[in-house]
Scaffold this motif. Structure first.
Motif, PDB file in Angstrom:
ATOM      1  N   ASP A 264       0.830  -1.210   0.000  1.00  0.00           N
ATOM      2  CA  ASP A 264       0.000   0.000   0.000  1.00  0.00           C
ATOM      3  C   ASP A 264       0.866   1.262   0.000  1.00  0.00           C
ATOM      4  OD1 ASP A 264      -2.458   1.381  -0.026  1.00  0.00           O
ATOM      5  OD2 ASP A 264      -2.435   1.591   2.165  1.00  0.00           O
ATOM      6  N   LEU A 265       1.907   1.256  -0.827  1.00  0.00           N
ATOM      7  CA  LEU A 265       2.894   2.330  -0.792  1.00  0.00           C
ATOM      8  C   LEU A 265       2.558   3.523  -1.676  1.00  0.00           C
ATOM      9  CD1 LEU A 265       6.255   0.338  -0.984  1.00  0.00           C
ATOM     10  CD2 LEU A 265       5.264   1.456   1.014  1.00  0.00           C
ATOM     11  N   ASP A 266       2.839   4.672  -1.128  1.00  0.00           N
ATOM     12  CA  ASP A 266       2.965   5.911  -1.888  1.00  0.00           C
ATOM     13  C   ASP A 266       4.193   6.583  -1.297  1.00  0.00           C
ATOM     14  OD1 ASP A 266       2.643   8.027  -3.590  1.00  0.00           O
ATOM     15  OD2 ASP A 266       0.910   8.872  -2.558  1.00  0.00           O
ATOM     16  N   PHE A 267       5.090   7.041  -2.126  1.00  0.00           N
ATOM     17  CA  PHE A 267       6.351   7.579  -1.626  1.00  0.00           C
ATOM     18  C   PHE A 267       6.928   8.591  -2.602  1.00  0.00           C
ATOM     19  CE2 PHE A 267       7.271   3.829  -4.094  1.00  0.00           C
ATOM     20  CZ  PHE A 267       8.369   4.183  -4.862  1.00  0.00           C
ATOM     21  N   ILE A 268       7.889   9.358  -2.102  1.00  0.00           N
ATOM     22  CA  ILE A 268       8.634  10.320  -2.911  1.00  0.00           C
ATOM     23  C   ILE A 268      10.112  10.024  -2.723  1.00  0.00           C
ATOM     24  CG2 ILE A 268       9.220  12.751  -3.260  1.00  0.00           C
ATOM     25  CD1 ILE A 268       6.509  13.441  -1.928  1.00  0.00           C
ATOM     26  N   SER A 269      10.825   9.861  -3.834  1.00  0.00           N
ATOM     27  CA  SER A 269      12.259   9.618  -3.768  1.00  0.00           C
ATOM     28  C   SER A 269      12.915  10.204  -5.000  1.00  0.00           C
ATOM     29  CB  SER A 269      12.548   8.120  -3.692  1.00  0.00           C
ATOM     30  OG  SER A 269      13.933   7.918  -3.486  1.00  0.00           O
ATOM     31  N   ASP A 270      14.156  10.590  -4.847  1.00  0.00           N
ATOM     32  CA  ASP A 270      14.899  11.148  -5.975  1.00  0.00           C
ATOM     33  C   ASP A 270      15.986  10.197  -6.470  1.00  0.00           C
ATOM     34  OD1 ASP A 270      16.613  11.318  -3.849  1.00  0.00           O
ATOM     35  OD2 ASP A 270      17.068  13.443  -4.090  1.00  0.00           O
ATOM     36  N   GLN A 271      15.864   8.918  -6.111  1.00  0.00           N
ATOM     37  CA  GLN A 271      16.865   7.948  -6.531  1.00  0.00           C
ATOM     38  C   GLN A 271      16.218   6.600  -6.826  1.00  0.00           C
ATOM     39  OE1 GLN A 271      19.638   7.928  -3.331  1.00  0.00           O
ATOM     40  NE2 GLN A 271      18.102   7.636  -1.804  1.00  0.00           N
ATOM     41  N   PRO A 272      16.895   5.772  -7.606  1.00  0.00           N
ATOM     42  CA  PRO A 272      16.357   4.436  -7.895  1.00  0.00           C
ATOM     43  C   PRO A 272      16.296   3.587  -6.626  1.00  0.00           C
ATOM     44  CG  PRO A 272      18.184   4.993  -9.367  1.00  0.00           C
ATOM     45  CD  PRO A 272      18.142   6.051  -8.319  1.00  0.00           C
ATOM     46  N   LEU A 273      15.201   2.840  -6.473  1.00  0.00           N
ATOM     47  CA  LEU A 273      14.982   2.017  -5.289  1.00  0.00           C
ATOM     48  C   LEU A 273      14.466   0.646  -5.703  1.00  0.00           C
ATOM     49  CD1 LEU A 273      13.095   4.642  -3.093  1.00  0.00           C
ATOM     50  CD2 LEU A 273      15.444   3.869  -2.767  1.00  0.00           C
ATOM     51  N   PRO A 274      14.518  -0.327  -4.796  1.00  0.00           N
ATOM     52  CA  PRO A 274      13.978  -1.651  -5.109  1.00  0.00           C
ATOM     53  C   PRO A 274      12.448  -1.716  -4.961  1.00  0.00           C
ATOM     54  CG  PRO A 274      14.981  -1.683  -2.953  1.00  0.00           C
ATOM     55  CD  PRO A 274      15.252  -0.319  -3.538  1.00  0.00           C
ATOM     56  N   ILE A 275      11.792  -0.566  -4.886  1.00  0.00           N
ATOM     57  CA  ILE A 275      10.328  -0.485  -4.862  1.00  0.00           C
ATOM     58  C   ILE A 275       9.902   0.454  -5.977  1.00  0.00           C
ATOM     59  CG2 ILE A 275      10.088  -1.029  -2.407  1.00  0.00           C
ATOM     60  CD1 ILE A 275       9.753   2.014  -1.904  1.00  0.00           C
TER      61      ILE A 275
ATOM     62  N   SER B 105      18.259   5.736   1.893  1.00  0.00           N
ATOM     63  CA  SER B 105      17.828   6.789   0.972  1.00  0.00           C
ATOM     64  C   SER B 105      17.120   7.918   1.729  1.00  0.00           C
ATOM     65  CB  SER B 105      16.874   6.209  -0.077  1.00  0.00           C
ATOM     66  OG  SER B 105      15.622   5.903   0.502  1.00  0.00           O
ATOM     67  N   ASN B 106      16.855   8.959   1.022  1.00  0.00           N
ATOM     68  CA  ASN B 106      16.131  10.101   1.582  1.00  0.00           C
ATOM     69  C   ASN B 106      14.682  10.044   1.089  1.00  0.00           C
ATOM     70  OD1 ASN B 106      16.138  12.380   3.222  1.00  0.00           O
ATOM     71  ND2 ASN B 106      16.355  13.736   1.467  1.00  0.00           N
ATOM     72  N   THR B 107      14.090   8.879   1.188  1.00  0.00           N
ATOM     73  CA  THR B 107      12.749   8.643   0.679  1.00  0.00           C
ATOM     74  C   THR B 107      11.700   8.969   1.734  1.00  0.00           C
ATOM     75  OG1 THR B 107      13.568   6.902  -0.763  1.00  0.00           O
ATOM     76  CG2 THR B 107      11.215   6.851  -0.257  1.00  0.00           C
ATOM     77  N   GLN B 108      10.654   9.650   1.314  1.00  0.00           N
ATOM     78  CA  GLN B 108       9.523   9.897   2.200  1.00  0.00           C
ATOM     79  C   GLN B 108       8.416   8.903   1.859  1.00  0.00           C
ATOM     80  OE1 GLN B 108       7.714  13.793   2.097  1.00  0.00           O
ATOM     81  NE2 GLN B 108       6.410  13.318   3.834  1.00  0.00           N
ATOM     82  N   ILE B 109       8.055   8.114   2.843  1.00  0.00           N
ATOM     83  CA  ILE B 109       6.921   7.218   2.694  1.00  0.00           C
ATOM     84  C   ILE B 109       5.687   8.024   3.100  1.00  0.00           C
ATOM     85  CG2 ILE B 109       5.865   5.021   3.350  1.00  0.00           C
ATOM     86  CD1 ILE B 109       8.577   4.621   1.990  1.00  0.00           C
ATOM     87  N   ILE B 110       4.784   8.235   2.168  1.00  0.00           N
ATOM     88  CA  ILE B 110       3.581   9.018   2.430  1.00  0.00           C
ATOM     89  C   ILE B 110       2.483   8.125   3.008  1.00  0.00           C
ATOM     90  CG2 ILE B 110       1.785  10.434   1.344  1.00  0.00           C
ATOM     91  CD1 ILE B 110       4.039  11.181  -0.748  1.00  0.00           C
ATOM     92  N   TRP B 111       2.268   6.989   2.379  1.00  0.00           N
ATOM     93  CA  TRP B 111       1.327   5.973   2.826  1.00  0.00           C
ATOM     94  C   TRP B 111       2.055   4.639   2.769  1.00  0.00           C
ATOM     95  CZ3 TRP B 111      -3.443   7.023   4.651  1.00  0.00           C
ATOM     96  CH2 TRP B 111      -4.063   8.208   4.258  1.00  0.00           C
ATOM     97  N   GLY B 112       1.693   3.740   3.641  1.00  0.00           N
ATOM     98  CA  GLY B 112       2.233   2.407   3.492  1.00  0.00           C
ATOM     99  C   GLY B 112       2.305   1.614   4.770  1.00  0.00           C
ATOM    100  N   ILE B 113       2.477   0.319   4.566  1.00  0.00           N
ATOM    101  CA  ILE B 113       2.671  -0.625   5.653  1.00  0.00           C
ATOM    102  C   ILE B 113       4.022  -1.290   5.411  1.00  0.00           C
ATOM    103  CG2 ILE B 113       1.806  -2.721   6.754  1.00  0.00           C
ATOM    104  CD1 ILE B 113      -0.986  -1.850   5.473  1.00  0.00           C
TER     105      ILE B 113
END
Length: 159
Positions: free
Chosen positions: A37-48, A68-76
């Motif tokens: 249930d992910l929604d996120f913001i990232s500026d780099q390649p990720l395994p998601i 990473s400097n990823t913001q998880i907005i929604w998720g489990i």
């Protein structure tokens, strides 16, 4: 052993996994991670990505996300023992918007040893089954986290 981060003094934003997991990261080397249930913001390649409903990552793959400097907005986000095999058909249907995420000691993924629920960039709920990890987490964040039950009594359980 259930917490809600109420302040962003020690975290740049909700839910920055590097900052949220910092006090317990070294204890989590022998877990795999389930993310759904992910929604996120990232500026780099990720395994998601946004192409799949859920991801099962080994420690090394999850570490890329952690660093990473990823913001998880929604998720489990769930740490499960490496030898466990959760029912992935039910994992894909889980939602951070399910009201049960606010229930103390209720884990959406039963095999979870640690569960993080990111709720609309404003709340980060962190649940532990291991009391020592919970204690490390609370000691690190101190007054910046609130017991989930007390939070519910004050803000949610108004009848």
């Amino acid at each position: 052993m259930n917490w809600i981060i109420r302040s962003t003094k020690k975290v740049k934003f909700h839910t920055n996994l590097h900052e949220v997991l910092k006090p317990v990261w070294n204890d989590l080397a022998f877990y795999k991670w389930i993310l759904t249930d992910l929604d996120f913001i990232s500026d780099q390649p990720l395994p998601i990505n946004f192409d799949e409903d859920y991801f099962v990552l080994d420690h090394q793959e999850f570490e890329q996300l952690y660093k990473s400097n990823t913001q998880i907005i929604w998720g489990i986000i769930s740490a499960v023992p490496n030898n466990s095999e959760p029912d992935t058909s039910s994992v894909s249907r889980l939602s951070a918007e399910d009201t049960s995420v606010w229930e103390p000691d209720h884990f959406l993924i039963q095999e979870s040893m640690l569960e993080i629920i990111s709720f609309d960039s404003g709340y980060t709920i962190v649940k532990f089954k291991d009391q020592s990890l919970s204690h490390k987490f609370k000691e690190y964040f101190q007054e910046q986290v609130v017991d989930l039950q007390k939070f519910n009594e004050k803000y949610i359980d108004r009848t």
